[in-house]
Design a protein around this motif. Structure first.
Motif, mmCIF file in Angstrom:
data_model
loop_
_atom_site.group_PDB
_atom_site.id
_atom_site.type_symbol
_atom_site.label_atom_id
_atom_site.label_comp_id
_atom_site.label_asym_id
_atom_site.label_seq_id
_atom_site.Cartn_x
_atom_site.Cartn_y
_atom_site.Cartn_z
ATOM 1 N N CYS A 32 0.823 -1.221 0.000
ATOM 2 C CA CYS A 32 0.000 0.000 0.000
ATOM 3 C C CYS A 32 0.851 1.262 0.000
ATOM 4 C CB CYS A 32 -0.916 0.023 1.219
ATOM 5 S SG CYS A 32 -2.192 -1.245 1.203
ATOM 6 N N LEU A 33 2.028 1.184 0.624
ATOM 7 C CA LEU A 33 2.884 2.364 0.729
ATOM 8 C C LEU A 33 4.136 2.259 -0.140
ATOM 9 C CD1 LEU A 33 2.502 2.995 4.562
ATOM 10 C CD2 LEU A 33 1.290 4.083 2.679
ATOM 11 N N GLY A 34 4.353 1.099 -0.714
ATOM 12 C CA GLY A 34 5.497 0.921 -1.600
ATOM 13 C C GLY A 34 6.831 1.068 -0.895
ATOM 14 N N THR A 35 6.845 0.722 0.399
ATOM 15 C CA THR A 35 8.083 0.873 1.168
ATOM 16 C C THR A 35 8.018 -0.009 2.410
ATOM 17 O OG1 THR A 35 9.589 2.485 2.163
ATOM 18 C CG2 THR A 35 7.243 2.823 2.558
ATOM 19 N N THR A 36 9.091 0.009 3.179
ATOM 20 C CA THR A 36 9.137 -0.703 4.447
ATOM 21 C C THR A 36 8.602 0.214 5.540
ATOM 22 O OG1 THR A 36 11.096 -1.872 3.685
ATOM 23 C CG2 THR A 36 10.692 -1.918 6.029
ATOM 24 N N VAL A 37 7.714 -0.291 6.356
ATOM 25 C CA VAL A 37 7.094 0.526 7.405
ATOM 26 C C VAL A 37 7.566 0.062 8.779
ATOM 27 C CG1 VAL A 37 4.927 1.321 8.420
ATOM 28 C CG2 VAL A 37 5.050 0.845 5.964
ATOM 29 N N PRO A 38 8.250 0.927 9.531
ATOM 30 C CA PRO A 38 8.660 0.557 10.890
ATOM 31 C C PRO A 38 7.465 0.541 11.837
ATOM 32 C CG PRO A 38 9.926 2.443 10.037
ATOM 33 C CD PRO A 38 8.730 2.255 9.166
ATOM 34 N N TYR A 39 7.547 -0.307 12.840
ATOM 35 C CA TYR A 39 6.514 -0.330 13.875
ATOM 36 C C TYR A 39 7.152 -0.716 15.200
ATOM 37 C CZ TYR A 39 6.649 -5.472 13.314
ATOM 38 O OH TYR A 39 7.044 -6.785 13.249
ATOM 39 N N SER A 40 6.485 -0.395 16.283
ATOM 40 C CA SER A 40 6.862 -0.935 17.583
ATOM 41 C C SER A 40 5.709 -1.785 18.062
ATOM 42 C CB SER A 40 7.187 0.173 18.588
ATOM 43 O OG SER A 40 6.052 0.943 18.873
ATOM 44 N N ILE A 41 6.037 -2.860 18.770
ATOM 45 C CA ILE A 41 4.993 -3.778 19.219
ATOM 46 C C ILE A 41 5.229 -4.193 20.667
ATOM 47 C CG2 ILE A 41 6.153 -5.847 18.295
ATOM 48 C CD1 ILE A 41 3.230 -6.777 17.443
ATOM 49 N N PHE A 42 4.183 -4.067 21.467
ATOM 50 C CA PHE A 42 4.201 -4.535 22.852
ATOM 51 C C PHE A 42 3.626 -5.948 22.872
ATOM 52 C CE2 PHE A 42 1.405 -5.374 26.481
ATOM 53 C CZ PHE A 42 2.293 -5.317 27.540
ATOM 54 N N ASN A 66 5.698 12.752 14.784
ATOM 55 C CA ASN A 66 6.095 11.684 15.700
ATOM 56 C C ASN A 66 6.388 10.439 14.883
ATOM 57 O OD1 ASN A 66 4.366 12.032 18.910
ATOM 58 N ND2 ASN A 66 5.531 13.521 17.750
ATOM 59 N N ASP A 67 6.705 9.341 15.576
ATOM 60 C CA ASP A 67 6.899 8.073 14.884
ATOM 61 C C ASP A 67 6.552 6.919 15.823
ATOM 62 O OD1 ASP A 67 9.098 7.622 16.571
ATOM 63 O OD2 ASP A 67 10.571 8.209 15.072
ATOM 64 N N GLN A 68 6.895 5.709 15.413
ATOM 65 C CA GLN A 68 6.507 4.509 16.163
ATOM 66 C C GLN A 68 7.243 4.379 17.498
ATOM 67 O OE1 GLN A 68 8.624 4.640 13.686
ATOM 68 N NE2 GLN A 68 10.311 3.234 14.077
ATOM 69 N N THR A 69 8.262 5.184 17.718
ATOM 70 C CA THR A 69 8.995 5.118 18.997
ATOM 71 C C THR A 69 8.510 6.156 20.006
ATOM 72 O OG1 THR A 69 10.732 6.706 18.374
ATOM 73 C CG2 THR A 69 11.076 4.409 17.715
ATOM 74 N N SER A 70 7.700 7.120 19.566
ATOM 75 C CA SER A 70 7.377 8.272 20.418
ATOM 76 C C SER A 70 6.756 7.874 21.749
ATOM 77 C CB SER A 70 6.429 9.224 19.686
ATOM 78 O OG SER A 70 7.036 9.740 18.523
ATOM 79 N N TRP A 71 5.927 6.835 21.755
ATOM 80 C CA TRP A 71 5.230 6.444 22.991
ATOM 81 C C TRP A 71 6.171 5.873 24.049
ATOM 82 C CZ3 TRP A 71 3.469 1.374 24.868
ATOM 83 C CH2 TRP A 71 4.030 0.293 24.173
ATOM 84 N N THR A 72 7.388 5.505 23.653
ATOM 85 C CA THR A 72 8.313 4.894 24.614
ATOM 86 C C THR A 72 9.330 5.889 25.201
ATOM 87 O OG1 THR A 72 9.897 4.258 22.883
ATOM 88 C CG2 THR A 72 8.174 2.667 23.439
ATOM 89 N N VAL A 73 9.262 7.158 24.798
ATOM 90 C CA VAL A 73 10.273 8.087 25.317
ATOM 91 C C VAL A 73 10.016 8.362 26.794
ATOM 92 C CG1 VAL A 73 10.658 9.158 23.055
ATOM 93 C CG2 VAL A 73 9.089 10.240 24.662
ATOM 94 N N ASP A 74 11.087 8.550 27.529
ATOM 95 C CA ASP A 74 10.992 8.651 28.987
ATOM 96 C C ASP A 74 10.143 9.814 29.468
ATOM 97 O OD1 ASP A 74 12.424 6.409 29.398
ATOM 98 O OD2 ASP A 74 14.251 7.364 30.099
ATOM 99 N N ASP A 119 -5.557 2.146 3.797
ATOM 100 C CA ASP A 119 -5.555 0.736 3.388
ATOM 101 C C ASP A 119 -4.491 -0.039 4.155
ATOM 102 O OD1 ASP A 119 -7.519 1.447 1.616
ATOM 103 O OD2 ASP A 119 -6.265 1.273 -0.186
ATOM 104 N N PHE A 120 -3.356 0.594 4.389
ATOM 105 C CA PHE A 120 -2.294 -0.062 5.154
ATOM 106 C C PHE A 120 -2.792 -0.440 6.553
ATOM 107 C CE2 PHE A 120 1.046 0.518 8.392
ATOM 108 C CZ PHE A 120 1.803 -0.606 8.109
#
Length: 298
Positions: A32-42, A66-74, A119-120
């Motif tokens: 859907c995005l034509g690229t690699t999509v980073p994610y974080s998973i709990f 922001n990005d997929q890491t933002s929720w983990t910042v101290d 769609d992604f």
């Protein structure tokens, strides 16, 4: 990595939580995005110990810049640790929680078809998680939340696809007033915020904005339809939100509340006196939003 005082955005070191849960940082290929999509998973405490067990999933969408890491910042108070604590305390059932990188897409498909973020989220990501992570299938095992741009994204996507998700939460959601996001009074057009949004929104909704494209992605119109299949809806904002001055976020959120009420759609709306925008608001109200998102999980 164990906890330290300076976990910053962009840190991709896995996080080992005290109760056995983990947060991993990976990526998937997206057509859907034509690229690699980073994610974080709990992954919850029993995930590694019980290879036969399956889990419901919370999808959570980040905000602008922001990005997929933002929720983990101290500085937001170790949100991942608090997610695990709520599971260990029995306040919520065990679940998988995934945060995909959504760039500044508003989680929409672009006008020219080049990038299909909606769609992604609604097709590829669900399929990926349910194939690769022992996730339970079915609407009652999925919920979607988010903050700021991601609050808009979560509410919009859940209201557009209520057969896919049982519950949705929008913390400080960006809800635009007017017939489209760039339809604002003249005095707002000179602000740098207006120019910022112009640059982000035109590739998504067209230049000039294609009204029909905005209409099908407008939470206010989705709310007025009333056809939400019993979707559980929660959203909130703080009265010290920095977007109140620039885009009247408070008026947008209240308009959503009114639209749902007029369509006789049950929902939870909270206004928090003196509280800020975004992740700081999420941190203060995770104890409300996680039980809400997981209410259909078994």
């Amino acid at each position: 990595a164990q906890f330290n005082e300076d976990r910053r955005r962009g840190d991709l070191t896995p996080i080992a939580l005290p109760g056995g849960g983990v947060v991993e940082f990976k990526s998937l290929e997206s057509k859907c995005l034509g690229t690699t999509v980073p994610y974080s998973i709990f992954l919850p405490p029993s995930f590694a110990k019980d290879p036969s067990r399956t889990y419901p999933v919370i999808y959570f969408l980040h905000g602008l810049n922001n990005d997929q890491t933002s929720w983990t910042v101290d500085r937001y108070g170790n949100l991942e640790r608090r997610v695990e604590e709520m599971i260990l305390d029995g306040r919520v059932p065990e679940f998988i929680m995934i945060h995909p990188r959504g760039d500044n897409s508003f989680y929409c498909n672009y006008a020219d078809g080049s990038k299909r973020y909606e769609d992604f989220i609604t097709q590829e990501l669900i399929s990926f998680v349910e194939t690769d992570y022992r996730a339970k299938k079915g609407r009652e095992n999925r919920a979607i939340g988010g903050t700021s741009m991601g609050g808009y994204g979560a509410l919009k996507i859940a209201m557009k696809f209520p057969d896919l998700y049982a519950a949705t939460v929008g913390h400080s959601p960006i809800i635009f007033l007017g017939k489209n996001p760039l339809d604002v009074p003249d005095e707002m057009r000179s602000s740098r915020f207006y120019q910022f949004f112009v640059n982000i929104l035109r590739p998504i909704f067209g230049d000039p904005i294609r009204q029909e494209l905005w209409d099908v992605n407008n939470p206010l119109l989705l709310a007025r339809s009333g056809k939400l299949n019993g979707l559980k809806i929660y959203f909130d904002y703080g009265t010290a939100d920095r977007y109140i001055q620039s885009i009247h976020l408070d008026q947008g959120v209240k308009a959503l509340h009114e639209a749902l009420a007029q369509a006789h759609v049950a929902h939870v709306f909270r206004e928090h006196a003196g509280e800020p925008h975004g992740w700081a608001l999420v941190a203060s109200h995770l104890h409300e939003s996680l039980p809400f998102l997981s209410q259909s999980f078994r």
